[in-house]
Design a protein around this motif. Structure first.
Motif, PDB file in Angstrom:
ATOM      1  N   GLY A 202      87.684 -41.473 -98.167  1.00  0.00           N
ATOM      2  CA  GLY A 202      86.238 -41.467 -97.955  1.00  0.00           C
ATOM      3  C   GLY A 202      85.514 -40.223 -98.430  1.00  0.00           C
ATOM      4  O   GLY A 202      84.548 -40.317 -99.204  1.00  0.00           O
ATOM      5  N   PRO A 203      85.914 -39.021 -98.003  1.00  0.00           N
ATOM      6  CA  PRO A 203      85.191 -37.821 -98.454  1.00  0.00           C
ATOM      7  C   PRO A 203      85.250 -37.607 -99.961  1.00  0.00           C
ATOM      8  O   PRO A 203      84.290 -37.096-100.542  1.00  0.00           O
ATOM      9  N   PHE A 204      86.347 -37.998-100.605  1.00  0.00           N
ATOM     10  CA  PHE A 204      86.427 -37.857-102.065  1.00  0.00           C
ATOM     11  C   PHE A 204      85.353 -38.694-102.736  1.00  0.00           C
ATOM     12  O   PHE A 204      84.742 -38.255-103.719  1.00  0.00           O
ATOM     13  N   ARG A 205      85.117 -39.884-102.228  1.00  0.00           N
ATOM     14  CA  ARG A 205      84.101 -40.740-102.845  1.00  0.00           C
ATOM     15  C   ARG A 205      82.721 -40.131-102.704  1.00  0.00           C
ATOM     16  O   ARG A 205      81.849 -40.343-103.546  1.00  0.00           O
ATOM     17  N   ASP A 206      82.523 -39.358-101.649  1.00  0.00           N
ATOM     18  CA  ASP A 206      81.295 -38.585-101.508  1.00  0.00           C
ATOM     19  C   ASP A 206      81.267 -37.467-102.547  1.00  0.00           C
ATOM     20  O   ASP A 206      80.266 -37.257-103.237  1.00  0.00           O
ATOM     21  N   ALA A 207      82.406 -36.769-102.696  1.00  0.00           N
ATOM     22  CA  ALA A 207      82.484 -35.632-103.613  1.00  0.00           C
ATOM     23  C   ALA A 207      82.342 -36.053-105.068  1.00  0.00           C
ATOM     24  O   ALA A 207      81.732 -35.338-105.875  1.00  0.00           O
ATOM     25  N   ALA A 208      82.911 -37.197-105.423  1.00  0.00           N
ATOM     26  CA  ALA A 208      82.931 -37.635-106.819  1.00  0.00           C
ATOM     27  C   ALA A 208      81.924 -38.742-107.114  1.00  0.00           C
ATOM     28  O   ALA A 208      81.884 -39.246-108.236  1.00  0.00           O
ATOM     29  N   ASP A 209      81.130 -39.118-106.096  1.00  0.00           N
ATOM     30  CA  ASP A 209      80.142 -40.185-106.273  1.00  0.00           C
ATOM     31  C   ASP A 209      80.802 -41.407-106.904  1.00  0.00           C
ATOM     32  O   ASP A 209      80.338 -41.952-107.900  1.00  0.00           O
ATOM     33  N   SER A 210      81.903 -41.847-106.273  1.00  0.00           N
ATOM     34  CA  SER A 210      82.719 -42.890-106.893  1.00  0.00           C
ATOM     35  C   SER A 210      82.927 -44.114-106.017  1.00  0.00           C
ATOM     36  O   SER A 210      83.832 -44.906-106.254  1.00  0.00           O
ATOM     37  N   ALA A 211      82.111 -44.277-104.983  1.00  0.00           N
ATOM     38  CA  ALA A 211      82.264 -45.456-104.128  1.00  0.00           C
ATOM     39  C   ALA A 211      81.922 -46.720-104.907  1.00  0.00           C
ATOM     40  O   ALA A 211      80.950 -46.739-105.677  1.00  0.00           O
ATOM     41  N   PRO A 212      82.703 -47.808-104.741  1.00  0.00           N
ATOM     42  CA  PRO A 212      82.372 -49.052-105.444  1.00  0.00           C
ATOM     43  C   PRO A 212      81.060 -49.634-104.958  1.00  0.00           C
ATOM     44  O   PRO A 212      80.739 -49.561-103.770  1.00  0.00           O
ATOM     45  N   GLN A 213      80.308 -50.214-105.873  1.00  0.00           N
ATOM     46  CA  GLN A 213      79.003 -50.775-105.526  1.00  0.00           C
ATOM     47  C   GLN A 213      79.123 -52.139-104.853  1.00  0.00           C
ATOM     48  O   GLN A 213      78.161 -52.613-104.250  1.00  0.00           O
TER      49      GLN A 213
END
Length: 324
Positions: A202-213
């Protein structure tokens, strides 16, 4: 009272004795520190969900790389936020993107620091998935062609190790072939061979702006319930030419690390991922735990399970603690 005359406590009586019989030793040479680069200059912005980790412009990444090298940490893994996104993630192989620019700058200024390049598409695509889409399905074979382009761009930029994190079938063979054809026979591949569909990212997706749409990544990342499947993934990636095998996450998958260590003789890496880091940091900031002891104990457990290499956001702190 009678008991066995063998007293294990004899070998625990003092620090020198404990050190002499220690079975597993954590050293700074085991560590890789991940960094996140962005476009711009003089940027150092803390990532809210990962206290102590930052978004860095290239100039600041070089400054941190020097500090990392001076601490004795042998390697960094470079992630980045692109300046643009599209449906195929073309900024991932753009030589003007922050990742490629950071690799070139770090290699120029800190030439003996090993650079690991993350090869994936999630932070570069407008939809946030790790490959090229066909409707809502990630097209495996079309994606590996794009991954090979990323690998070549990173090798040209100075990466010493290419680390595909996408979990597409056959991508290790494709990347190995592409590297060899382009004169990069000496570039190693560290395969994210066993990457689970984990909530710990979860925090990585915040850091890398990589959460799936939309949806999730369970169609290509592994089911956390499976272990035999992990061994199959490892076998396949080794057959395709992976030099190093990675298991991710680390702390909750040490049983997989142990199974892999008993099975293979190639180096094993683990990724002590963002959620694992954030939980420890949050507890430490609240005064609930002794951060130093918890971190060193956790990292040592990864070595004990069989890991040779540990990618961790704790690397800088751990390096300082290990020097004391």
């Amino acid at each position: 009272m009678k008991f066995n005359t063998l007293r294990p406590r004899r070998l625990r009586l003092s620090a020198p004795i404990r050190n002499m019989v220690c079975e597993n030793t954590l050293t700074v040479h085991d560590l890789i520190y991940p960094i996140f680069v962005v476009s711009g200059n003089c940027i150092k912005e803390e990532i809210p969900s990962m206290p102590g980790c930052y978004h860095l412009s290239v100039d600041q990444a070089v400054k941190l790389a020097r500090e990392i090298y001076d601490l004795g940490i042998p390697a960094v893994e470079i992630f980045g936020l692109p300046t643009y996104k599209d449906d195929v993630g073309s900024s991932a192989w753009d030589m003007t993107s922050p990742v490629q620019q950071a690799m070139m700058a770090v290699k120029k200024n800190v030439p003996n620091l090993i650079i690991v390049g993350d090869v994936c598409l999630c932070q570069y695509t407008s939809h946030g998935h790790c490959g090229k889409l066909c409707n809502h399905y990630v097209d495996n074979d079309a994606t590996i062609e794009l991954l090979s382009k990323i690998a070549i761009s990173q090798a040209k930029s100075g990466a010493d190790i290419i680390a595909p994190s996408d979990m597409m079938d056959g991508r290790i063979a494709a990347i190995r072939s592409a590297l060899d054809r382009n004169g990069f026979q000496n570039i190693s591949i560290m395969s994210y061979a066993v990457k689970y569909a984990s909530a710990y990212y979860g925090p990585f997706r915040d850091a890398a702006d990589s959460a799936p749409q939309f949806g999730d990544r369970r169609q290509y990342q592994m089911d956390p319930a499976n272990s035999r499947e992990a061994m199959k993934e490892i076998d396949l990636d080794m057959e395709e030419g992976a030099d190093i095998i990675m298991i991710k996450p680390a702390m909750t998958y040490l049983d997989i690390v142990r199974q892999a260590r008993d099975r293979i003789d190639r180096p094993i890496a683990v990724y002590n991922v963002s959620g694992e880091y954030a939980m420890v940091k949050a507890a430490a900031l609240n005064g609930w735990i002794d951060e130093r002891q918890i971190v060193l104990e956790s990292l040592t457990s990864m070595k004990r399970a069989g890991a040779d290499i540990i990618i961790t956001y704790h690397a800088i702190d751990a390096a300082r603690w290990l020097q004391k």
